[in-house]
Scaffold this motif. Structure first.
Motif, mmCIF file in Angstrom:
data_model
loop_
_atom_site.group_PDB
_atom_site.id
_atom_site.type_symbol
_atom_site.label_atom_id
_atom_site.label_comp_id
_atom_site.label_asym_id
_atom_site.label_seq_id
_atom_site.Cartn_x
_atom_site.Cartn_y
_atom_site.Cartn_z
ATOM 1 N N VAL A 43 4.899 18.199 6.837
ATOM 2 C CA VAL A 43 3.399 18.688 6.751
ATOM 3 C C VAL A 43 2.819 17.689 6.037
ATOM 4 C CG1 VAL A 43 1.484 20.219 6.248
ATOM 5 C CG2 VAL A 43 3.446 20.925 7.515
ATOM 6 N N TYR B 215 -0.657 21.843 11.160
ATOM 7 C CA TYR B 215 0.756 21.401 10.984
ATOM 8 C C TYR B 215 1.702 22.519 10.683
ATOM 9 C CZ TYR B 215 -1.101 16.556 10.733
ATOM 10 O OH TYR B 215 -1.897 15.391 11.021
ATOM 11 N N MET C 152 -4.460 10.049 6.784
ATOM 12 C CA MET C 152 -5.336 9.754 5.587
ATOM 13 C C MET C 152 -4.989 8.446 5.119
ATOM 14 S SD MET C 152 -7.162 12.310 5.380
ATOM 15 C CE MET C 152 -7.487 13.990 4.732
ATOM 16 N N LYS D 176 -10.873 15.053 12.599
ATOM 17 C CA LYS D 176 -9.930 16.206 12.651
ATOM 18 C C LYS D 176 -9.176 15.771 13.898
ATOM 19 C CE LYS D 176 -12.416 19.768 10.565
ATOM 20 N NZ LYS D 176 -13.558 20.778 10.676
ATOM 21 N N TYR E 213 -16.140 13.564 9.586
ATOM 22 C CA TYR E 213 -14.834 13.889 9.778
ATOM 23 C C TYR E 213 -14.478 14.762 10.948
ATOM 24 C CZ TYR E 213 -14.889 11.544 5.195
ATOM 25 O OH TYR E 213 -15.234 10.589 4.150
ATOM 26 N N SER F 251 -12.527 20.564 4.109
ATOM 27 C CA SER F 251 -12.256 21.331 5.065
ATOM 28 C C SER F 251 -11.294 20.796 6.143
ATOM 29 C CB SER F 251 -13.467 21.723 5.733
ATOM 30 O OG SER F 251 -13.808 21.006 6.373
ATOM 31 N N THR F 252 -11.430 19.317 6.372
ATOM 32 C CA THR F 252 -10.471 18.494 7.076
ATOM 33 C C THR F 252 -8.956 18.715 6.721
ATOM 34 O OG1 THR F 252 -12.290 16.938 7.891
ATOM 35 C CG2 THR F 252 -9.935 16.401 8.402
ATOM 36 N N ILE F 253 -8.882 18.358 5.259
ATOM 37 C CA ILE F 253 -7.568 18.445 4.855
ATOM 38 C C ILE F 253 -6.985 19.812 4.833
ATOM 39 C CG2 ILE F 253 -6.099 18.281 2.782
ATOM 40 C CD1 ILE F 253 -8.019 15.882 1.748
ATOM 41 N N LEU G 61 2.737 14.072 7.646
ATOM 42 C CA LEU G 61 1.782 13.985 8.757
ATOM 43 C C LEU G 61 0.526 13.741 8.267
ATOM 44 C CD1 LEU G 61 3.164 16.496 11.213
ATOM 45 C CD2 LEU G 61 2.878 14.151 11.587
ATOM 46 N N LEU G 62 0.170 14.655 7.037
ATOM 47 C CA LEU G 62 -1.202 14.401 6.331
ATOM 48 C C LEU G 62 -1.583 13.000 5.802
ATOM 49 C CD1 LEU G 62 -3.443 16.445 5.714
ATOM 50 C CD2 LEU G 62 -2.484 16.918 3.485
ATOM 51 N N LEU H 21 -6.169 20.448 8.674
ATOM 52 C CA LEU H 21 -4.784 19.562 9.143
ATOM 53 C C LEU H 21 -3.601 20.201 8.542
ATOM 54 C CD1 LEU H 21 -5.929 15.966 8.711
ATOM 55 C CD2 LEU H 21 -5.351 17.109 10.741
ATOM 56 N N ILE H 22 -3.616 20.637 7.294
ATOM 57 C CA ILE H 22 -2.435 21.254 6.707
ATOM 58 C C ILE H 22 -2.094 22.760 7.533
ATOM 59 C CG2 ILE H 22 -1.586 22.735 4.685
ATOM 60 C CD1 ILE H 22 -2.951 20.867 2.878
ATOM 61 N N MET I 135 7.870 21.836 3.226
ATOM 62 C CA MET I 135 6.428 21.480 3.820
ATOM 63 C C MET I 135 6.629 19.823 3.817
ATOM 64 S SD MET I 135 3.769 23.783 2.792
ATOM 65 C CE MET I 135 2.364 22.996 3.534
ATOM 66 N N ILE J 195 -7.674 16.745 -4.489
ATOM 67 C CA ILE J 195 -6.908 17.870 -3.812
ATOM 68 C C ILE J 195 -5.316 17.476 -3.887
ATOM 69 C CG2 ILE J 195 -6.383 18.727 -1.555
ATOM 70 C CD1 ILE J 195 -9.318 18.777 -0.786
#
Lengths: 332, 332
Positions: B264, A247, B272, B130, B212, A238-240, B267-268, A243-244, B261, B240
């Motif tokens: 995005v 952004y 991580m 988050k 998280y 859910s964090t990923i 940044l992700l 974040l997506i 993207m 994922i």
């Protein structure tokens, strides 16, 4: 025909998604559904043409999420209590509930009883993996402070489930540990390792990362550990996605990109989606109980019902009794 | 100036990323680096203008990933052994190693010794959340079968780290458990809960999903549990991203979307990325040891070195000794 008692009241969104899920299931599979809950709330949700196909058993009380699981045994008028009594009395073969999971597990264990040879029933979760097949993790939270014998039994019960319901011929079984080597693990898992040596399909220890890479079909662990691993995993996912989304919202170019990637995100969602699985079976009880998420939508309820039907149809419980005997004899 | 001993040999990719990381760090911060390893391999990687700024201490042997951690104490010519001896003898203030983490932890604990009052040193991992701030999870794998007193001490040590290095005034401290209520947890965490009641910043239990969401700054747990939670989390994240890549590859439209993207995803990745953090400090030892990932790139090594410098500069070890005294007196 298989008879499934469905707790219509316990979910976070009241009876609506549950009644809808029951109808969805009925459109695709033959079974006898029994909705348990407040008739006055269920009946208006039931289209006329389904009223003779779905019976309703009245239950006045609902165990709410804020109630203690230990309360459940006293609340004999609650929808989950009555649904489980239907199984106990042979009026239903299995139960599905999206209500208080602790209450469901407590009642199913105490009122239906454990299968012969089972020390502790375990909650089994089907996990998405990189491959198209799913793996089973158990115990996902029914027992804290499990002993080595419990963890070995979880492995055996999960193996039977994988064989009978996932149709995996010889499921690969692993113990969740902090390293693959037999020397790894804590005191309890090291002891469980010894108990499982030589058991068909037993592969040794697997690490946390192996849950999702499909290298094992059955992963056994203490319920405290299983709960944490599952919750942390959900937290990461859910964090990923959060974040997506954040952004993307900040950039018009990324929004266009996301639109073009819609199908990718849909496939990803389907892979991760709780509703695709439906619920977690409590394995090791006399009968069948599927614990669904409180936030279940109709599709999740439908799939939980399908799970219950398959569970009953395959006769996995008989298989579990036999295999626990094999484990026991091996130990001697 | 702070002197940092760097194990140049232990990483999965040999000395190159480690030497490069050391140079990167030196460009940005003033410190005295001591590379420990095979001179014949390190020297060719060192541009001439750095040869008088970086000293090399010869070490013939390397503990490889397949060696047992218990071996380390006998291998006195290994790069990690010698690097830690430099700290022990006062020739360095801290050590950074991307080698065998078990060996590093064992040697740092046995050769440097524990700080006054510390029962067990703990490995602390900085977790992405988050929110923009990071949380600390410990123990991430140094100890299996931790006792309640250990888990309470991890909380206190993590709290000192959060105050001094993350500059959080009163860090919120939580125990990782299968539910927030004080009644949740296993036997050990329930006991740890009692030991921490009344300790400044202690918030009670936190669930796996809370790691998280930034609701806690310090999360304490047994090392077996911490290892599993971290490995499972990495597994989810890599599954994922793997699925996204697979799905994109199959569709030209999605490829275009992914290009739009790009920012995005960048940044992700930054959020991580292990390299942003650098390494995990082993907290509770006399001195400073940062355990880096075997796959560390130069940036990860640079950041691990920065972590070591900050650790030494803040004097967090003195703070830990004081606070463990506070915890001890509270118990009386």
């Amino acid at each position: 025909m298989v008879k499934i008692a469905i707790d219509a009241m316990g979910g976070d969104f009241g009876p609506e998604p549950i009644v809808k899920g029951c109808i969805l299931a009925l459109k695709k599979k033959q079974f006898i559904p029994i909705l348990v809950g407040k008739k006055s709330e269920i009946l208006p949700l039931l289209p006329k043409r389904y009223r003779d196909k779905i019976s309703i058993v009245e239950a006045d009380d609902v165990i709410s999420m804020s109630d203690a699981a230990t309360e459940a045994i006293k609340r004999k008028e609650s929808s989950i209590y009555i649904a489980i009594e239907l199984v106990k009395n042979g009026e239903a073969d299995g139960v599905v509930s999206a209500g208080h999971s602790g209450a469901t597990m407590t009642l199913a264990t105490l009122r239906l009883g454990r299968l012969q040879g089972v020390l502790r029933p375990a909650l089994a979760t089907l996990m998405p993996t990189k491959l198209s097949r799913r793996s089973i993790l158990l115990d996902a939270g029914a027992n804290v402070d499990s002993k080595a014998e419990h963890i070995a039994q979880f492995a055996v019960m999960g193996g039977c489930y994988a064989e009978d319901l996932l149709k995996i011929q010889t499921p690969r079984i692993g113990i969740l540990a902090n390293g693959e080597e037999p020397s790894k693990g804590n005191d309890v898992t090291k002891e469980a390792f010894k108990l499982l040596i030589g058991y068909k399909g037993f592969k040794g220890n697997v690490e946390g990362g192996d849950i999702y890479n499909g290298s094992c079909d059955v992963i056994t662990c203490d319920g405290f550990v299983g709960n944490l691993v599952l919750k942390a995993s959900e937290g990461v996912a859910s964090t990923i996605t959060g974040l997506i989304k954040d952004y993307i919202r900040k950039s018009p170019i990324a929004i266009t990109g996301a639109l073009l990637m819609r199908k990718v995100f849909r496939l990803l969602r389907a892979q991760m989606d709780y509703a695709e699985i439906g619920g977690a079976p409590l394995i090791g009880i006399k009968g069948c109980a599927i614990v669904s998420h409180g936030k279940s939508n109709p599709k999740a309820i439908q799939n939980a019902i399908f799970q219950a039907i398959n569970y009953v149809d395959t006769g996995v419980n008989e298989h579990i009794i036999e295999r626990l005997e094999v484990l026991k004899n091996k130990e001697k």
